[in-house]
Design a protein around this motif. Structure first.
Motif, PDB file in Angstrom:
ATOM      1  N   TYR A   1      -8.315   8.263  14.983  1.00 41.62           N
ATOM      2  CA  TYR A   1      -8.291   7.445  13.777  1.00 41.62           C
ATOM      3  C   TYR A   1      -8.642   8.320  12.567  1.00 41.62           C
ATOM      4  O   TYR A   1      -9.701   8.969  12.557  1.00 41.62           O
ATOM      5  N   VAL A   2      -7.763   8.327  11.593  1.00 33.71           N
ATOM      6  CA  VAL A   2      -8.035   9.027  10.324  1.00 33.71           C
ATOM      7  C   VAL A   2      -8.125   7.941   9.267  1.00 33.71           C
ATOM      8  O   VAL A   2      -7.104   7.399   8.828  1.00 33.71           O
ATOM      9  N   GLU A   3      -9.330   7.605   8.853  1.00 32.93           N
ATOM     10  CA  GLU A   3      -9.554   6.431   7.997  1.00 32.93           C
ATOM     11  C   GLU A   3     -10.209   6.816   6.678  1.00 32.93           C
ATOM     12  O   GLU A   3     -10.783   7.899   6.535  1.00 32.93           O
ATOM     13  N   GLY A   4     -10.123   5.872   5.728  1.00 32.99           N
ATOM     14  CA  GLY A   4     -10.771   6.076   4.431  1.00 32.99           C
ATOM     15  C   GLY A   4     -10.101   7.150   3.606  1.00 32.99           C
ATOM     16  O   GLY A   4     -10.757   7.886   2.865  1.00 32.99           O
ATOM     17  N   CYS A   5      -8.767   7.248   3.705  1.00 32.96           N
ATOM     18  CA  CYS A   5      -8.034   8.221   2.894  1.00 32.96           C
ATOM     19  C   CYS A   5      -7.947   7.717   1.446  1.00 32.96           C
ATOM     20  O   CYS A   5      -7.839   6.517   1.202  1.00 32.96           O
ATOM     21  N   GLU A   6      -7.989   8.639   0.517  1.00 25.28           N
ATOM     22  CA  GLU A   6      -7.942   8.276  -0.904  1.00 25.28           C
ATOM     23  C   GLU A   6      -6.486   8.075  -1.337  1.00 25.28           C
ATOM     24  O   GLU A   6      -5.691   9.008  -1.324  1.00 25.28           O
ATOM     25  N   ASN A   7      -6.142   6.827  -1.672  1.00 29.80           N
ATOM     26  CA  ASN A   7      -4.785   6.479  -2.111  1.00 29.80           C
ATOM     27  C   ASN A   7      -3.716   7.040  -1.168  1.00 29.80           C
ATOM     28  O   ASN A   7      -2.846   7.812  -1.579  1.00 29.80           O
ATOM     29  N   PRO A   8      -3.746   6.665   0.118  1.00 30.89           N
ATOM     30  CA  PRO A   8      -2.784   7.227   1.084  1.00 30.89           C
ATOM     31  C   PRO A   8      -1.363   6.727   0.840  1.00 30.89           C
ATOM     32  O   PRO A   8      -1.162   5.575   0.464  1.00 30.89           O
ATOM     33  N   LYS A   9      -0.381   7.601   1.063  1.00 31.51           N
ATOM     34  CA  LYS A   9       1.035   7.220   0.959  1.00 31.51           C
ATOM     35  C   LYS A   9       1.613   6.884   2.330  1.00 31.51           C
ATOM     36  O   LYS A   9       2.796   6.571   2.452  1.00 31.51           O
ATOM     37  N   ALA A  10       0.790   6.989   3.352  1.00 30.59           N
ATOM     38  CA  ALA A  10       1.191   6.584   4.703  1.00 30.59           C
ATOM     39  C   ALA A  10       0.010   5.863   5.339  1.00 30.59           C
ATOM     40  O   ALA A  10      -1.138   6.297   5.204  1.00 30.59           O
ATOM     41  N   VAL A  11       0.281   4.750   6.010  1.00 32.45           N
ATOM     42  CA  VAL A  11      -0.769   3.929   6.615  1.00 32.45           C
ATOM     43  C   VAL A  11      -0.353   3.534   8.031  1.00 32.45           C
ATOM     44  O   VAL A  11       0.763   3.827   8.470  1.00 32.45           O
TER      45      VAL A  11
ATOM     46  N   VAL B   1       0.185  14.236   6.354  1.00 38.15           N
ATOM     47  CA  VAL B   1       0.280  14.879   5.034  1.00 38.15           C
ATOM     48  C   VAL B   1       0.267  13.826   3.931  1.00 38.15           C
ATOM     49  O   VAL B   1      -0.454  13.944   2.930  1.00 38.15           O
ATOM     50  N   LYS B   2       1.065  12.754   4.119  1.00 43.22           N
ATOM     51  CA  LYS B   2       1.139  11.706   3.100  1.00 43.22           C
ATOM     52  C   LYS B   2      -0.163  10.921   2.990  1.00 43.22           C
ATOM     53  O   LYS B   2      -0.540  10.481   1.904  1.00 43.22           O
ATOM     54  N   ALA B   3      -0.844  10.737   4.117  1.00 41.79           N
ATOM     55  CA  ALA B   3      -2.072   9.945   4.109  1.00 41.79           C
ATOM     56  C   ALA B   3      -3.253  10.723   3.533  1.00 41.79           C
ATOM     57  O   ALA B   3      -4.054  10.172   2.775  1.00 41.79           O
ATOM     58  N   THR B   4      -3.374  12.000   3.883  1.00 36.49           N
ATOM     59  CA  THR B   4      -4.581  12.759   3.529  1.00 36.49           C
ATOM     60  C   THR B   4      -4.412  13.651   2.305  1.00 36.49           C
ATOM     61  O   THR B   4      -5.405  14.094   1.723  1.00 36.49           O
ATOM     62  N   GLY B   5      -3.151  13.933   1.947  1.00 35.95           N
ATOM     63  CA  GLY B   5      -2.912  14.829   0.813  1.00 35.95           C
ATOM     64  C   GLY B   5      -2.992  16.295   1.183  1.00 35.95           C
ATOM     65  O   GLY B   5      -3.010  17.170   0.306  1.00 35.95           O
ATOM     66  N   ALA B   6      -3.039  16.598   2.487  1.00 32.73           N
ATOM     67  CA  ALA B   6      -3.110  17.996   2.923  1.00 32.73           C
ATOM     68  C   ALA B   6      -1.744  18.673   2.795  1.00 32.73           C
ATOM     69  O   ALA B   6      -0.712  18.015   2.648  1.00 32.73           O
ATOM     70  N   ARG B   7      -1.766  19.996   2.845  1.00 30.26           N
ATOM     71  CA  ARG B   7      -0.521  20.776   2.865  1.00 30.26           C
ATOM     72  C   ARG B   7      -0.387  21.438   4.231  1.00 30.26           C
ATOM     73  O   ARG B   7      -1.383  21.896   4.804  1.00 30.26           O
ATOM     74  N   VAL B   8       0.844  21.515   4.725  1.00 28.62           N
ATOM     75  CA  VAL B   8       1.083  22.190   6.007  1.00 28.62           C
ATOM     76  C   VAL B   8       1.036  23.699   5.773  1.00 28.62           C
ATOM     77  O   VAL B   8       1.716  24.228   4.881  1.00 28.62           O
TER      78      VAL B   8
ATOM     79  N   SER C   1       0.814  -1.219   0.000  1.00 30.57           N
ATOM     80  CA  SER C   1       0.000   0.000   0.000  1.00 30.57           C
ATOM     81  C   SER C   1       0.846   1.268   0.000  1.00 30.57           C
ATOM     82  O   SER C   1       0.373   2.332  -0.419  1.00 30.57           O
ATOM     83  N   VAL C   2       2.106   1.176   0.463  1.00 32.95           N
ATOM     84  CA  VAL C   2       2.962   2.377   0.496  1.00 32.95           C
ATOM     85  C   VAL C   2       4.044   2.328  -0.581  1.00 32.95           C
ATOM     86  O   VAL C   2       4.980   3.125  -0.560  1.00 32.95           O
ATOM     87  N   ARG C   3       3.909   1.374  -1.516  1.00 35.00           N
ATOM     88  CA  ARG C   3       4.877   1.299  -2.616  1.00 35.00           C
ATOM     89  C   ARG C   3       4.715   2.538  -3.495  1.00 35.00           C
ATOM     90  O   ARG C   3       3.633   2.882  -3.929  1.00 35.00           O
ATOM     91  N   GLU C   4       5.824   3.200  -3.728  1.00 34.89           N
ATOM     92  CA  GLU C   4       5.801   4.437  -4.503  1.00 34.89           C
ATOM     93  C   GLU C   4       7.047   4.493  -5.387  1.00 34.89           C
ATOM     94  O   GLU C   4       8.170   4.543  -4.894  1.00 34.89           O
ATOM     95  N   GLY C   5       6.849   4.434  -6.681  1.00 33.57           N
ATOM     96  CA  GLY C   5       7.984   4.463  -7.605  1.00 33.57           C
ATOM     97  C   GLY C   5       8.895   3.267  -7.444  1.00 33.57           C
ATOM     98  O   GLY C   5      10.113   3.388  -7.628  1.00 33.57           O
ATOM     99  N   GLY C   6       8.321   2.109  -7.081  1.00 33.93           N
ATOM    100  CA  GLY C   6       9.126   0.901  -6.906  1.00 33.93           C
ATOM    101  C   GLY C   6       9.882   0.845  -5.595  1.00 33.93           C
ATOM    102  O   GLY C   6      10.656  -0.077  -5.359  1.00 33.93           O
TER     103      GLY C   6
END
Length: 547
Positions: free
Chosen positions: A357-367, A320-327, A182-187
């Motif tokens: 719990y922050v759940e149901g993120c769209e394509n999260p990069k952190a889990v 940030v990685k999970a939700t796509g938000a910006r700081v 799920s956190v694979r990114e660019g191999g």
């Protein structure tokens, strides 16, 4: 240490320092390094034992993870500290194989001591070891098998077997593969930065689960805030929601109660405007690195917003990685495009033990992985096991190369290195043969810890490999030699190559030392007078009369 000039002694070193030279220095270092290797040897393999480490305060760690054991040991000897560095390097580069690397280094040094006693020079041994390591890496490349995602569960299962995670092996195997993918990114798979492992009191290891989002060990900023927000729009701040302090030193002169009331109302208004701007941006959940004062809390509750304060830097990065938000650095500077998204943000827990719990993120990069356990020591050991398993699964996703496990590669390497040694002239041949013998200590250790006869095990494995059965290894559960590839007992190629590199480098470094100059331990370094508590900025404090 002293010299002579016209009969007069010349003192070169402080008398407080001790000096050890020649073979005595070599034995001194080898003995210390071998002691460290022996300390972790009994943890090797699926039937390895655990160690209990207790610090001066009374806190204890129960583990069979080599890197953790060495990290927790209070090691003073300089050569022994090099063995700790081996484990740290192995863990950083490959994620697993720390015990094997330390055991191999210790055995290389032990074999070298025997060669030195036969008058083989240490530099000849190091040359032989370097030749053997280069050849071993070439052989490992030949033995490597191309891997697909189909073998990832076998990789995780091999890493988890024999640890506390055995209590729920199959669910954890599937969890590790799912999490790493799920956190694979660019191999690439970044376990440290993209996977959050959290402990939850209660339940059992079997209840451990994967969260498609982030779990933070915090609670809501105020009990009157909503406990659950659906279709969350998340603002992430690196500033506080509070009355700002002036950047320069300033004073406000208040001469009446009305002026004080007016000043407080103005402060309250400024914070209200910031919260109003947050709400207008569409945010209904706020995470901030800094604090939220009482005024900020009041308006956040009034607006029905969900807020969490004083989040750690690593938690913010994962959010940030999970939700796509910006700081965002200004509370009133949040725009709609700065917001992250999640299906649900909720506070859960019992009593004082609550988490967000922050759940149901769209394509999260952190889990996240949530470990349930009734005992903290068990949860900590399961976390270490999961970390190793995630790292080795990541190795295979990135490199796509595996080798058979169960001591199979070490036996094949030892056999081929002995053949290679016969092609060499000079005493390096002896060192290459010694290297081969040292490699066999790993399957020996696995067999010994399983209560099996080590001689019979090695003889059987040698026989199988001489017949061309290159993937034959030791099945500790049956006590027989079997095809490791057929059983699904496999390991990443990266783990094996790093073991060879780390162990060889450490052994060669220690073997090159022939002189040890050791200062007397004083407990603390000398401090210059101007750095003591009695001086400040070079000025002595005024003297006081004791009377």
């Amino acid at each position: 240490m002293a010299g002579q000039l016209s009969g007069q002694p010349i003192i070169i070193l402080d008398k407080e320092k001790t000096r050890t030279q020649g073979r005595e220095a070599l034995n001194f270092n080898i003995t210390a390094a071998k002691a460290i290797a022996d300390a972790v040897r009994t943890t090797l393999g699926p039937r390895g034992m655990d160690k209990m480490l207790v610090n001066p305060v009374g806190d204890m760690v129960i583990t069979n993870d080599g890197a953790t054991i060495l990290r927790e040991m209070d090691i003073k000897h300089p050569a022994a500290k090099m063995m700790v560095e081996i484990a740290r390097t192995q863990e950083d580069k490959a994620g697993d194989g720390t015990t094997s690397a330390v055991v191999l280094a210790g055995e290389l040094l032990n074999k070298a001591r025997m060669l030195v006693e036969q008058n083989v020079h240490p530099t000849t041994i190091t040359r032989g070891y370097s030749l053997a390591s280069v050849k071993a890496l070439e052989i490992l490349d030949e033995l490597a098998i191309d891997a697909t995602d189909d073998v990832l569960e076998n990789i995780a299962r091999t890493a988890l077997t024999g640890k506390s995670a055995d209590l729920a092996l199959e669910p954890l195997v599937q969890l590790c593969v799912k999490t790493a993918q799920s956190v694979r990114e660019g191999g690439k798979v970044n376990v440290k930065d993209n996977i959050n492992i959290i402990h939850q009191r209660g339940g059992s290891i079997k209840d451990t689960k994967f969260i498609h989002g982030i779990v933070i060990d915090k609670s809501r900023a105020h009990k009157n805030m909503p406990k659950k927000i659906e279709n969350a729009r998340i603002a992430i701040l690196d500033t506080g929601i509070e009355v700002e302090k002036t950047k320069s030193s300033s004073k406000l002169q208040i001469s009446s109660a009305d002026m004080l009331t007016e000043a407080r109302l103005e402060e309250s208004k400024l914070v209200e405007e910031k919260v109003e701007a947050l709400a207008k941006s569409g945010a209904n959940v706020i995470f901030t690195e800094k604090g939220i004062d009482d005024i900020g809390m009041h308006y956040l509750v009034k607006k029905g917003l969900f807020a969490v304060r004083r989040c750690k830097d690593e938690e913010i990065k994962k959010l940030v990685k999970a939700t796509g938000a910006r700081v965002v650095s200004k509370v009133d500077g949040v725009e709609e495009e700065d917001l992250g998204k999640a299906e649900l943000v909720e506070e859960r827990g019992v009593g004082n033990y609550k988490m967000i719990y922050v759940e149901g993120c769209e394509n999260p990069k952190a889990v996240s992985i949530l470990i349930y356990s009734g005992a903290e020591h068990v949860a900590e050991e399961v976390e270490r096991a999961l970390d190793d398993a995630l790292r080795v699964v990541g190795d295979v996703i990135e490199d796509r190369k595996i080798v058979a496990g169960g001591g199979s590669p070490e036996i094949e390497l030892a056999m081929r290195l002995r053949n290679y040694a016969t092609t060499l002239s000079g005493r390096e041949q002896l060192a290459v043969s010694a290297y081969a013998d040292a490699l066999e200590e790993i399957p020996k250790g696995i067999a010994e810890n399983a209560g099996l006869d080590t001689i019979n095990t090695i003889v059987d494995l040698r026989k199988m490999h001489s017949e061309g059965k290159m993937t034959e290894g030791l099945n500790v559960f049956t006590g027989k030699t079997e095809d490791m590839l057929g059983l699904g007992i496999v390991e990443p190629l990266r783990v094996k190559t790093q073991i060879i590199k780390s162990a060889t480098d450490a052994a060669n470094m220690i073997l090159r030392i022939d002189d040890i100059l050791m200062a007397k331990e004083t407990g603390m370094m000398d401090v210059k007078p101007e750095h003591t508590a009695n001086y400040y900025d070079g000025m002595a404090p005024p003297e006081h009369d004791d009377e």
